[in-house]
Design a protein around this motif. Structure first.
Motif, PDB file in Angstrom:
ATOM      1  N   SER A 259       0.838  -1.203   0.000  1.00 54.70           N
ATOM      2  CA  SER A 259       0.000   0.000   0.000  1.00 54.70           C
ATOM      3  C   SER A 259       0.869   1.249   0.000  1.00 54.70           C
ATOM      4  O   SER A 259       0.559   2.245  -0.678  1.00 54.70           O
ATOM      5  CB  SER A 259      -0.903   0.026   1.237  1.00 54.70           C
ATOM      6  OG  SER A 259      -1.732  -1.102   1.265  1.00 54.70           O
TER       7      SER A 259
ATOM      8  N   GLN B 160      -7.860   1.324  -0.349  1.00 55.41           N
ATOM      9  CA  GLN B 160      -8.479   0.049   0.032  1.00 55.41           C
ATOM     10  C   GLN B 160      -9.763   0.261   0.820  1.00 55.41           C
ATOM     11  O   GLN B 160     -10.765  -0.386   0.572  1.00 55.41           O
ATOM     12  CB  GLN B 160      -7.495  -0.775   0.863  1.00 55.41           C
ATOM     13  CG  GLN B 160      -8.075  -2.138   1.240  1.00 55.41           C
ATOM     14  CD  GLN B 160      -7.156  -2.937   2.135  1.00 55.41           C
ATOM     15  OE1 GLN B 160      -5.968  -2.644   2.228  1.00 55.41           O
ATOM     16  NE2 GLN B 160      -7.699  -3.942   2.795  1.00 55.41           N
TER      17      GLN B 160
ATOM     18  N   ASP C 252      -5.908  -0.477  -4.557  1.00 52.47           N
ATOM     19  CA  ASP C 252      -5.364  -1.173  -3.390  1.00 52.47           C
ATOM     20  C   ASP C 252      -6.362  -2.232  -2.931  1.00 52.47           C
ATOM     21  O   ASP C 252      -7.428  -1.899  -2.418  1.00 52.47           O
ATOM     22  CB  ASP C 252      -5.072  -0.177  -2.259  1.00 52.47           C
ATOM     23  CG  ASP C 252      -4.171  -0.778  -1.187  1.00 52.47           C
ATOM     24  OD1 ASP C 252      -3.904  -1.996  -1.254  1.00 52.47           O
ATOM     25  OD2 ASP C 252      -3.739  -0.021  -0.291  1.00 52.47           O
ATOM     26  N   GLU C 253      -6.015  -3.470  -3.179  1.00 51.07           N
ATOM     27  CA  GLU C 253      -6.848  -4.620  -2.799  1.00 51.07           C
ATOM     28  C   GLU C 253      -8.315  -4.443  -3.176  1.00 51.07           C
ATOM     29  O   GLU C 253      -9.195  -4.447  -2.312  1.00 51.07           O
ATOM     30  CB  GLU C 253      -6.711  -4.898  -1.295  1.00 51.07           C
ATOM     31  CG  GLU C 253      -5.265  -5.128  -0.905  1.00 51.07           C
ATOM     32  CD  GLU C 253      -5.107  -5.859   0.417  1.00 51.07           C
ATOM     33  OE1 GLU C 253      -6.058  -6.525   0.841  1.00 51.07           O
ATOM     34  OE2 GLU C 253      -4.024  -5.769   1.001  1.00 51.07           O
TER      35      GLU C 253
END
Ligand SMILES: Nc1ncnc2c1ncn2[C@@H]1O[C@H](COP(=O)(O)OP(=O)(O)OP(=O)(O)O)[C@@H](O)[C@H]1O
Ligand SMILES: [Mg+2]
Lengths: 234, 334
Positions: free
Chosen positions: A43, A85, A159-160
């Motif tokens: 991240s 995220q 992010d994810e």
């Protein structure tokens, strides 16, 4: 010339550096996937690119220009977009207002882009007047992606994107990412569903302790016994 | 009938005047909290400052011999709003922005705003003295009396000209604010930043611009509210400092960060206060006749003595925090 190139990037949150020399290069046609253990700095890498923390060494070139330590309001108009995220939608605002906020830096007519986003996520068109906070996790993720696409980015960083989604939605989100990439948007994403994501990655990066461990195409990394053993759970 | 007229004069009209003032003050407090995440304690003094700006402009206008059909305080209001907005920007640049840049905590900013309060009050006393002034030295307050004899009332409904203009100005401001927040790009960006500042930044929203717009709006509305208060009562250096509590109560009751909530909260607190100090005997007198011989309503049947008016806002605030801490509308404080 790659779309974005990180050369030995060093950076952190003020204390000891978290990134200790990260190298990465992504073309407009690429889907880049970053994997690695918790706390590896995945991240942090995306945040460093997006100017959300201080880069103290190395360079980040985007379209040939060093953008290290530029702030988002300068980066978004240059063609960078980021989907964090968590907390990645404006919960009190409608779906459509969320999309509009993604187009904040644009001065031209963004209706066509909005239509394009709705065509990508038809369910959002149905819910355009609903507050984003009332949507399911999967739909929120679509709003978040849609918001990021509204600036017509050249590079979309996620992010994810599949975190916390049911398997059905994971597949749907990954399919959408591939489709966005086919329309000419470079992708750089962090994923915990490492095997699944590397399977469609044209560039894969294994990060550990703020450094590159392995680099290759996604399928190459999956096939590498060492990567599989140490980072993909056997 | 006279009872109803009395109620309209004493509760409905007074409550609406006070509600307008509270609402406009509370909107500023709530917007500043939503965007900058701190309780702007000096907001009352920003209102006082705005009132003095309007007062100086009105006095200058009168000195120049300009006579207008409307009270001078209202004629100069647009210009006073602009000047107060600029002063508000200056306060931010001079005191709050440097602290924010150093990553100061909300409580540090709160304490800084207490300092700003003392500074503004000191400066107004230094420049204008500590006495009480009125906008109506040279002009008179027109009073409209609506004759109610057709309905059997012996007294008129009376409302002053400034009060009528106040209602109109407040209504216009509320509509303008609504349109700004729901239709304009910048207004939506403001809501976005209050909702999720980190995501607003990530979206490329110019957060520094949003902060400036917040001070401009808060300053301009504080000027209107302060001037209204001064027109309705009188002008003095601690004019609005005394209503900081009800204004914060209004913002919190409405849900911090929520502009419409602040408006609703402002009127709610104002009517609660007005009704709490209202002498209900005046309205209930007709039922005296129904009471048994020898029994009568007490001469004063107010729930709260006037001098304890401030406790009303305090009690409502405490109840809100206990029962529904996020306010009527879900606020940004969670
Ligand atoms: N805001 C922050 N301030 C200080 N340190 C931070 C901050 N965010 C993350 N870190 C630290 O930086 C390191 C890397 O964190 P990062 O979030 O990049 O990991 P990650 O690879 O994304 O892990 P995960 O898989 O858990 O998301 C960790 O040691 C973390 O504690
Ligand atoms: Mg992470």
């Amino acid at each position: 010339m790659p779309l974005i190139e990180l050369k030995h990037v060093v950076g952190g949150y003020g204390g000891a550096p978290i990134l200790n020399g990260v190298d990465m290069a992504i073309e407009a046609s690429d889907i880049g996937v970053i994997v690695g253990p918790n706390g590896a700095g995945k991240s942090t890498t995306l945040k460093a690119i997006f100017g959300l923390l201080r880069v103290t060494g190395g360079t980040i070139e985007f379209g040939g220009e060093n953008i290290a330590n530029s702030l988002p309001d300068k980066l978004v108009p240059k063609g960078l977009s980021f989907v964090p995220q968590e907390k990645n939608v404006f919960t009190s605002m409608t779906v459509e207002e969320n999309l509009e906020m993604g187009a904040f830096t644009r001065t031209d007519d963004f209706r066509p882009t909005m239509d394009w986003v709705y065509s990508m996520f038809p369910v959002l068109a149905e819910k355009r007047r609903q507050p984003a906070g009332e949507l399911s996790g999967g739909q929120r993720q679509m709003v978040a992606m849609g918001r990021a696409l509204m600036s017509k980015p050249k590079l979309l960083m996620l992010d994810e994107p599949s975190a916390g989604l049911s398997p059905r939605y994971v597949i749907e989100i990954f399919e959408t990412i591939v489709r966005v990439n086919k329309e000419g948007v470079g992708i750089l994403m962090v994923e915990q569903n490492a095997r699944q994501a590397l399977a469609f990655a044209s560039k894969g990066f294994v990060l550990a302790q703020g450094q590159n461990r392995f680099t290759g195409t996604g399928p190459e990394l999956i096939a590498d016994p060492e990567v599989a053993k140490s980072f993909l759970g056997g | 009938m006279d009872e109803l007229i009395f109620f309209i004069n004493r509760v409905l009209i007074s409550g609406t005047v006070l509600g307008s003032i509270y609402a406009l003050g509370a909107v500023g407090v709530t917007l500043i909290f939503g965007i900058l995440r701190f309780a702007h304690f000096a907001h009352g003094d920003m209102m006082t400052m705005g009132a003095f700006v309007a007062f100086v402009l009105a006095a200058a206008m009168t000195a120049m011999g300009i006579v207008t059909p409307l009270p001078a305080g209202f004629v100069v209001l647009p210009l006073a709003m602009i000047i107060t907005a600029v002063l508000a920007l200056g306060l931010d640049k001079g005191f709050y922005a440097p602290l924010r840049q150093r990553g100061a905590k909300p409580v540090t900013l709160l304490i800084a705003s207490i300092g700003v309060t003392l500074m503004i009050q000191g400066l107004t006393r230094l420049i204008f003295g500590s006495g009480t002034r009125t906008f109506f030295d040279t002009e008179s307050k027109d009073i409209f009396r609506i004759d109610m004899s057709w309905a059997g009332g012996s007294r008129p409904i009376s409302i002053t000209e400034p009060q009528v203009i106040m209602f109109i100005v407040t209504a216009l401001i509320v509509v303008a604010l609504h349109l700004f927040l729901t239709r304009s790009r910048l207004g939506k960006a403001m809501r976005a930043m209050a909702d999720n500042a980190a995501l607003a930044q990530v979206s490329g929203i110019n957060t520094a611009l949003v902060v400036r717009v917040t001070w401009v709006i808060a300053g301009a509305l504080a000027c209107v509210a302060g001037t209204m208060l001064a027109l309705d009562v009188a002008l003095m250096p601690d004019l609005a400092f005394n209503i900081v509590l009800p204004i914060f109560a209004a913002a919190i009751v409405g849900g911090l960060g929520h502009a419409y909530g602040a408006i609703v909260g402002g009127f709610l607190i104002a009517f609660a206060e007005t009704m709490a100090v209202f002498n209900w005997t005046a309205v209930l007198r007709p039922i005296n006749g129904l009471l048994p011989e020898g029994m009568a309503l007490p001469a004063n049947l107010a729930l709260v003595p006037t001098e304890y008016k401030l406790t009303v806002a305090f009690v409502i605030l405490v109840i809100t925090l206990l029962v529904r801490p996020t306010g009527i509308f879900k606020g940004a404080s969670t």
